[in-house]
Design a protein around this motif. Structure first.
Motif: not given
Length: 202
Positions: A83-87, A126-129, A150-151, A156-157
């Protein structure tokens, strides 16, 4: 041994002591945890009345009711790695699968609110979570543990704190809310640190 017999036929020791049909546990869902290549590592089993167990298959393809020596990973691992978008990260397989039903990519960790491991964060590098915690003290604590690990790893978190009347995502969506609302409910993760801890009540 008794334990070996139970493992071989796919029951637990507790099942031997069920006195009536009403007292027996019923499997209502199973959740497969797979490695990066889609190979089954272990399975989480959900019972009614609500309880959980974990099992894996041995070299003879029989279920063994533990995960000793088995590698632990995030739920839906092959899909989230791609996945490259939001998780969305939630607390529990039921909520994760419910998000998938609505076209969202979602995951969770095995074992409930107290079982997050820092190494799981590497799968989300490297994911947006976006974290959707259960609406209780344990849920908020779980989310904080996830955020800390995740920091400097996730791209992005964000967090999404559900309204007072919703105990988790499944409860929220089944309450008549629209999935498109999620993108408007995202907050900075600092919101989780403004909540009280042990004596917090909604």
């Amino acid at each position: 041994t008794t334990e070996a017999v139970c493992q071989a036929i796919g029951i637990t020791l507790a099942d031997l002591f069920s006195k009536t049909e009403e007292g027996k546990k019923t499997i209502i869902a199973t959740y497969d945890y797979k490695d990066e290549d889609g190979n089954l590592l272990f399975q989480v089993v959900r019972y009614e009345p609500k309880s959980f167990a974990q099992r894996h298959k041995n070299s003879s393809n029989n279920w063994v009711w533990n995960t000793e020596g088995v590698r632990k990973v995030l739920y839906h691992l092959p899909e989230i790695l791609a996945e490259t978008g939001t998780i969305f990260l939630v607390e529990g397989e039921k909520d994760a699968d419910k998000l998938w039903e609505y076209g969202q990519v979602a995951t969770t960790s095995p074992g409930g609110a107290n079982a997050w491991k820092s190494e799981y964060a590497d799968f989300l590098r490297g994911k947006r979570v976006v974290i959707i915690p259960d609406n209780d003290t344990a849920g908020f604590a779980y989310a904080r543990s996830v955020i800390k690990s995740l920091e400097c790893k996730a791209r992005e978190i964000k967090c999404l704190i559900l309204p007072n009347e919703s105990k988790d995502f499944s409860d929220w969506i089944e309450g008549g809310n629209n999935i498109v609302e999620l993108s408007f409910m995202e907050q900075d993760v600092s919101a989780l640190w403004t909540l009280a801890t042990a004596d917090y009540h909604r």
